[in-house]
Design a protein around this motif. Structure first.
Motif: not given
Length: 168
Positions: A90-93, A96-99, A108-122
């Motif tokens: 479950y977790f690995a697939p 894999h799909a989520w990321y 982008s690897s800009s700070l706002p993009s990384v912050a948005a990715k982290a927020a979505l993950g949390q």
């Protein structure tokens, strides 16, 4: 003398952290080892299978540690098997799909993009994974999902109150 900047990526495999450090001028060398070499070659050739295997192993090791912390007199093999299966199947697939989707949506690897990715993950991925894990624990221990809402609420409420105490 001249400072040598060398970077040997984990046995030829990609490593964003090491690449970012090298780009900033850090002198790095990662010594190859057999497990890292195996992982680096397999993650490129068979990414999902490699992630499933490693995730299953991490989940298994985590459950063995958790059972020891709980001071169980005997290893609960059914729980260990279920936890390992959740990690691998479950977790690995899902990760894999989520990321993959998040990276495609926010490349982008800009700070706002990384912050948005982290927020979505949390806010999205983390709670979904946790609910599935709780559901499997409820099914294993009681044979039904009737206790899931109460268990989820208690656990999330306890985590939230713990975070509030840490921030005071």
């Amino acid at each position: 003398g001249m400072v040598a900047r060398r970077l040997r990526l984990l046995c030829g495999g990609p490593s964003l952290v090491l690449a970012a450090l090298a780009a900033r001028g850090a002198a790095l060398e990662v010594l190859p080892s057999a497990p890292l070499a195996w992982y680096a070659s397999h993650i490129e050739q068979h990414p999902l299978a490699t992630k499933a295997l490693t995730s299953g192993l991490v989940f298994a090791a985590s459950d063995v540690a958790a059972q020891r912390i709980e001071r169980r007199p005997k290893l609960d093999r059914a729980r260990l098997a279920l936890t390992t299966a959740i990690g691998a199947c479950y977790f690995a697939p899902a990760a894999h799909a989520w990321y993959g989707a998040v990276t495609a949506a926010l490349p982008s690897s800009s700070l706002p993009s990384v912050a948005a990715k982290a927020a979505l993950g949390q806010l999205v991925f983390g709670p979904l994974v946790t609910c599935v894990f709780f559901a499997s624990a409820c099914l294993q221990t009681t044979g039904s999902l009737r206790g899931l809402p109460r268990k989820s609420y208690r656990t999330f409420a306890r985590a939230a109150s713990s975070n509030e105490r840490k921030n005071e």
